[in-house]
Design an enzyme around this catalytic site. Structure first.
Site, mmCIF file in Angstrom:
data_model
loop_
_atom_site.group_PDB
_atom_site.id
_atom_site.type_symbol
_atom_site.label_atom_id
_atom_site.label_comp_id
_atom_site.label_asym_id
_atom_site.label_seq_id
_atom_site.Cartn_x
_atom_site.Cartn_y
_atom_site.Cartn_z
ATOM 1 N N GLY A 1 -3.418 -6.504 -28.027
ATOM 2 C CA GLY A 1 -4.633 -6.002 -27.370
ATOM 3 C C GLY A 1 -4.590 -4.488 -27.255
ATOM 4 O O GLY A 1 -5.072 -3.900 -26.287
ATOM 5 N N LEU B 1 -6.156 -2.121 -28.638
ATOM 6 C CA LEU B 1 -7.386 -1.314 -28.647
ATOM 7 C C LEU B 1 -8.196 -1.497 -27.366
ATOM 8 O O LEU B 1 -9.284 -0.946 -27.221
ATOM 9 C CB LEU B 1 -8.258 -1.688 -29.864
ATOM 10 C CG LEU B 1 -7.607 -1.449 -31.222
ATOM 11 C CD1 LEU B 1 -8.556 -1.829 -32.351
ATOM 12 C CD2 LEU B 1 -7.168 0.001 -31.379
ATOM 13 N N GLN C 1 -8.678 -1.552 -22.967
ATOM 14 C CA GLN C 1 -8.701 -0.469 -21.982
ATOM 15 C C GLN C 1 -7.288 0.023 -21.646
ATOM 16 O O GLN C 1 -7.026 1.222 -21.650
ATOM 17 C CB GLN C 1 -9.404 -0.959 -20.702
ATOM 18 C CG GLN C 1 -9.783 0.179 -19.773
ATOM 19 C CD GLN C 1 -10.023 -0.275 -18.331
ATOM 20 O OE1 GLN C 1 -9.690 -1.383 -17.940
ATOM 21 N NE2 GLN C 1 -10.592 0.603 -17.544
ATOM 22 N N ASP D 1 -3.954 -5.663 -32.686
ATOM 23 C CA ASP D 1 -5.193 -6.132 -32.060
ATOM 24 C C ASP D 1 -5.902 -7.050 -33.052
ATOM 25 O O ASP D 1 -5.609 -7.021 -34.254
ATOM 26 C CB ASP D 1 -6.100 -4.938 -31.702
ATOM 27 C CG ASP D 1 -7.059 -5.266 -30.559
ATOM 28 O OD1 ASP D 1 -6.889 -4.727 -29.455
ATOM 29 O OD2 ASP D 1 -7.989 -6.082 -30.775
ATOM 30 N N ILE D 2 -6.878 -7.788 -32.540
ATOM 31 C CA ILE D 2 -7.675 -8.650 -33.428
ATOM 32 C C ILE D 2 -8.796 -7.837 -34.091
ATOM 33 O O ILE D 2 -9.430 -8.288 -35.023
ATOM 34 C CB ILE D 2 -8.229 -9.867 -32.662
ATOM 35 C CG1 ILE D 2 -8.710 -10.941 -33.632
ATOM 36 C CG2 ILE D 2 -9.328 -9.461 -31.685
ATOM 37 C CD1 ILE D 2 -8.764 -12.322 -33.040
ATOM 38 N N ARG D 3 -9.020 -6.620 -33.546
ATOM 39 C CA ARG D 3 -9.963 -5.693 -34.203
ATOM 40 C C ARG D 3 -9.140 -4.659 -34.954
ATOM 41 O O ARG D 3 -7.977 -4.432 -34.622
ATOM 42 C CB ARG D 3 -10.802 -4.950 -33.150
ATOM 43 C CG ARG D 3 -11.747 -5.845 -32.395
ATOM 44 C CD ARG D 3 -12.432 -5.058 -31.307
ATOM 45 N NE ARG D 3 -11.544 -4.734 -30.202
ATOM 46 C CZ ARG D 3 -11.689 -3.690 -29.397
ATOM 47 N NH1 ARG D 3 -12.658 -2.811 -29.585
ATOM 48 N NH2 ARG D 3 -10.856 -3.484 -28.393
ATOM 49 N N ASP E 1 -3.981 -11.896 -34.229
ATOM 50 C CA ASP E 1 -4.705 -12.835 -33.377
ATOM 51 C C ASP E 1 -3.627 -13.481 -32.508
ATOM 52 O O ASP E 1 -2.813 -14.259 -33.003
ATOM 53 C CB ASP E 1 -5.404 -13.874 -34.273
ATOM 54 C CG ASP E 1 -5.941 -15.052 -33.467
ATOM 55 O OD1 ASP E 1 -5.793 -15.057 -32.233
ATOM 56 O OD2 ASP E 1 -6.497 -15.982 -34.097
ATOM 57 N N TYR F 1 -10.728 -17.013 -15.150
ATOM 58 C CA TYR F 1 -9.830 -15.861 -15.288
ATOM 59 C C TYR F 1 -8.670 -15.997 -14.301
ATOM 60 O O TYR F 1 -7.494 -15.860 -14.670
ATOM 61 C CB TYR F 1 -10.648 -14.594 -14.993
ATOM 62 C CG TYR F 1 -9.907 -13.291 -15.118
ATOM 63 C CD1 TYR F 1 -9.435 -12.841 -16.344
ATOM 64 C CD2 TYR F 1 -9.720 -12.470 -13.999
ATOM 65 C CE1 TYR F 1 -8.792 -11.624 -16.460
ATOM 66 C CE2 TYR F 1 -9.084 -11.256 -14.104
ATOM 67 C CZ TYR F 1 -8.623 -10.828 -15.335
ATOM 68 O OH TYR F 1 -7.987 -9.613 -15.449
#
Ligand code: AKB
Length: 316
Positions: A8, A10, A12, A34-36, A53, A142
């Site tokens: 993760g 990318l 915050q 990241d997944i992006r 992923d 969450y």
């Protein structure tokens, strides 16, 4: 050298953590994932980025094995509001991803950081000065994934000896990367709109009090916890941390000290208001102070001043 993997990266927290880790341990030591995919112009020579992923155990395994990874900061997760919109995806990513990361960590003897949240508390939790060890009956998906994540990390530590560590983050405020899908996001969006338009429409009620922390304090806390002497960590997976608490109306008043004409209106989003109402007003973080020296530097006024200065430069 055993490297550090950030999932993760990318997001915050990840976008600032990767920079801080590279400064501290060297570019070679850190693998961002990241997944992006990141914009090409943000990749620098010697800085490694992997597509990942985190619900795919094989991909995690390959990166850990090929990259000789010894520490995983597992940040890939959906935030609270998005998790309510997509509870099945939230379970799959927030729980499934963590389980797979822990399994790979067990097999490859990696240390793991897991970010829990004030979302791990619920309406039955004492609201003020919320103790470190208290009732945790969250009413959101969450929150369910955060409590279960804390317990799973404890289990992997006790049962398999995996060096798992984590903290319960409050709302995080940063000028570097916008949050997405959180309940505390208003406390970042307000700065963009204050600078651009001089006004902001808030989705939480004016008197909704929540804990918050400025990102430089969060990054310093993350690194301190991961470098702390394990023998001193009694609450290893779920330290309460916070630096300040305020309401939207108090934040608006503080912004007005710098932008006197700033206006705030309220259009309440029932889902996010419901989530915020189920969370504490203020956390007791004495365990984090005692066990690994947590010491945030930014108060509300110092954070607002720094945010406005940094964001103005960024926007212009
Ligand atoms: C959210 O609002 O979902 C997060 C959090 C407090 O965990 N910022």
């Amino acid at each position: 050298m055993r490297r550090i993997l950030v999932t993760g990266a990318l997001g915050q927290i990840g976008s600032e953590l990767v920079v801080a880790l590279r400064e501290r341990y060297g570019s070679e030591a850190v693998i961002a994932s990241d997944i992006r995919l990141p914009p090409l112009d943000t990749l620098h020579p010697g800085e490694r980025f992997e597509f990942l992923d985190s619900t795919n155990a094989r991909q995690i395994q390959d990166i850990v094995r090929n990259g000789e990874v010894g520490t995983i900061y597992h940040l890939a997760a959906l935030l609270s509001a998005t998790s309510e919109e997509k509870p099945h995806v939230a379970w799959e990513l927030n729980m499934g991803g963590l389980y797979k990361v822990l399994e790979v960590a067990r097999q490859h003897d990696c240390k793991v950081f897991f970010p829990s949240s004030i979302g791990a508390f619920g309406p039955g939790t004492p609201k003020d000065n919320t103790p470190q060890d208290t009732i945790q009956r969250p009413t959101t998906m969450y929150g369910v994934t955060k409590v279960a994540g804390e317990l799973l990390c404890d289990y992997y530590n006790r049962r398999f000896g995996v060096d798992t560590r984590g903290m319960r983050f409050p709302g995080l405020i940063s000028y570097a990367a916008p949050p997405g899908g959180g309940t505390t996001d208003y406390a970042v969006a307000i700065f963009y709109d204050a600078i651009r338009y001089g006004r902001y429409t808030c989705f939480l009620k004016p008197d909704t009090r929540l804990d918050m922390m400025y990102m430089p304090d969060a990054i310093a806390a993350l690194i301190s916890l991961m470098e702390a002497d394990p023998a001193k960590l009694i609450h290893r997976n779920s330290f309460n941390v916070t630096a300040m608490n305020f309401t939207p109306s108090e934040l608006a008043n503080e912004i007005r000290k710098h932008i006197p004409s700033f206006e705030i209106r309220y259009e309440i989003d029932a889902v996010r208001q419901g989530i915020a109402d189920s969370w504490p007003n203020s956390l007791d973080c004495s365990a984090a102070r005692a066990e690994w020296g947590f010491a945030p530097r930014y108060s509300l006024s110092a954070m607002v001043e720094d945010m406005l200065t940094k964001l103005r430069t960024r926007i212009s």
